[in-house]
Write a protein that holds these residues in place. Structure first.
Motif, PDB file in Angstrom:
ATOM      1  N   UNK A   1      81.019  40.995  -4.378  1.00 31.08           N
ATOM      2  CA  UNK A   1      79.640  41.147  -3.924  1.00 31.08           C
ATOM      3  C   UNK A   1      78.855  42.012  -4.902  1.00 31.08           C
ATOM      4  N   UNK A   2      77.566  41.714  -5.023  1.00 33.19           N
ATOM      5  CA  UNK A   2      76.694  42.483  -5.912  1.00 33.19           C
ATOM      6  C   UNK A   2      75.263  42.386  -5.415  1.00 33.19           C
ATOM      7  N   UNK A   3      74.375  43.184  -6.023  1.00 35.12           N
ATOM      8  CA  UNK A   3      72.961  43.092  -5.713  1.00 35.12           C
ATOM      9  C   UNK A   3      72.420  44.208  -4.855  1.00 35.12           C
TER      10      UNK A   3
ATOM     11  N   UNK B   1      61.346  50.748   2.644  1.00 35.44           N
ATOM     12  CA  UNK B   1      61.154  49.964   3.857  1.00 35.44           C
ATOM     13  C   UNK B   1      60.061  48.921   3.632  1.00 35.44           C
ATOM     14  N   UNK B   2      60.324  47.714   4.110  1.00 38.07           N
ATOM     15  CA  UNK B   2      59.397  46.608   3.906  1.00 38.07           C
ATOM     16  C   UNK B   2      59.685  45.788   2.670  1.00 38.07           C
ATOM     17  N   UNK B   3      60.566  46.280   1.835  1.00 38.80           N
ATOM     18  CA  UNK B   3      60.909  45.588   0.599  1.00 38.80           C
ATOM     19  C   UNK B   3      61.978  44.533   0.804  1.00 38.80           C
ATOM     20  N   UNK B   4      62.406  43.968  -0.326  1.00 34.53           N
ATOM     21  CA  UNK B   4      63.371  42.864  -0.311  1.00 34.53           C
ATOM     22  C   UNK B   4      64.495  43.117  -1.302  1.00 34.53           C
ATOM     23  N   UNK B   5      65.632  42.534  -1.006  1.00 37.10           N
ATOM     24  CA  UNK B   5      66.775  42.511  -1.915  1.00 37.10           C
ATOM     25  C   UNK B   5      67.496  41.197  -1.707  1.00 37.10           C
ATOM     26  N   UNK B   6      68.173  40.731  -2.761  1.00 36.99           N
ATOM     27  CA  UNK B   6      69.042  39.571  -2.628  1.00 36.99           C
ATOM     28  C   UNK B   6      70.448  39.949  -3.042  1.00 36.99           C
TER      29      UNK B   6
ATOM     30  N   UNK C   1      74.616  33.752  -1.020  1.00 41.22           N
ATOM     31  CA  UNK C   1      73.542  34.724  -1.163  1.00 41.22           C
ATOM     32  C   UNK C   1      73.099  35.236   0.208  1.00 41.22           C
ATOM     33  N   UNK C   2      72.522  36.423   0.190  1.00 46.62           N
ATOM     34  CA  UNK C   2      71.858  36.952   1.378  1.00 46.62           C
ATOM     35  C   UNK C   2      70.508  37.507   0.933  1.00 46.62           C
ATOM     36  N   UNK C   3      69.460  36.769   1.241  1.00 41.60           N
ATOM     37  CA  UNK C   3      68.107  37.230   0.945  1.00 41.60           C
ATOM     38  C   UNK C   3      67.640  38.098   2.102  1.00 41.60           C
ATOM     39  N   UNK C   4      67.294  39.326   1.797  1.00 45.06           N
ATOM     40  CA  UNK C   4      66.904  40.285   2.828  1.00 45.06           C
ATOM     41  C   UNK C   4      65.456  40.690   2.612  1.00 45.06           C
ATOM     42  N   UNK C   5      64.611  40.355   3.568  1.00 48.39           N
ATOM     43  CA  UNK C   5      63.191  40.691   3.511  1.00 48.39           C
ATOM     44  C   UNK C   5      62.832  41.650   4.639  1.00 48.39           C
ATOM     45  N   UNK C   6      61.687  42.270   4.512  1.00 48.05           N
ATOM     46  CA  UNK C   6      61.188  43.201   5.543  1.00 48.05           C
ATOM     47  C   UNK C   6      62.268  44.202   5.937  1.00 48.05           C
TER      48      UNK C   6
END
Length: 123
Positions: free
Chosen positions: A5-7, A13-18, A79-84
């Protein structure tokens, strides 16, 4: 199968990561893939899972509508796209693999685990 896993990182807060999880071996498409997380002082919990081809997904209520799980079988990657993102999303995130698309929230159903990547969400 071995999972990497990486990323992870620090985000407001309110940002995004993948997040990405790369798998070794030629049998990636034969596994259902999941993401779990463990916050400091808490038990590891289910986040999301995706079926072999990516046609079906399943999410924890706490991330539904904010996180998206996807996979690219040609790249052996999920992948895991994480928003908000929220401060309560702060945790070490783990990817895992299982053979069956059932009881997806149960950790004991997963046979292989990655090493985890840390996500920190600041307020």
């Amino acid at each position: 199968v071995q999972l990497q896993a990486s990323g992870g990182g620090l985000v407001q807060a309110g940002g995004s990561l993948r997040l990405s999880c790369a798998a070794s071996g030629r049998t990636f498409s034969s596994y259902v893939m999941g993401w779990f997380r463990q916050a400091p002082g808490k038990e590891r919990e289910f986040v999301a899972a995706i079926s072999w081809s990516g046609g079906s997904t399943y999410y924890a209520d706490s991330v539904k509508g904010r996180f998206t799980i996807s996979r690219d079988n040609a790249k052996n990657t999920v992948y895991l796209q994480m928003n908000s993102l929220k401060p309560e999303d702060t945790a070490v995130y783990y990817c895992a693999a299982t053979g069956a698309f059932k009881e997806l929230a149960q950790q004991y159903k997963y046979d292989y685990w990655g090493q985890g990547t840390l996500v920190t969400v600041s307020s």
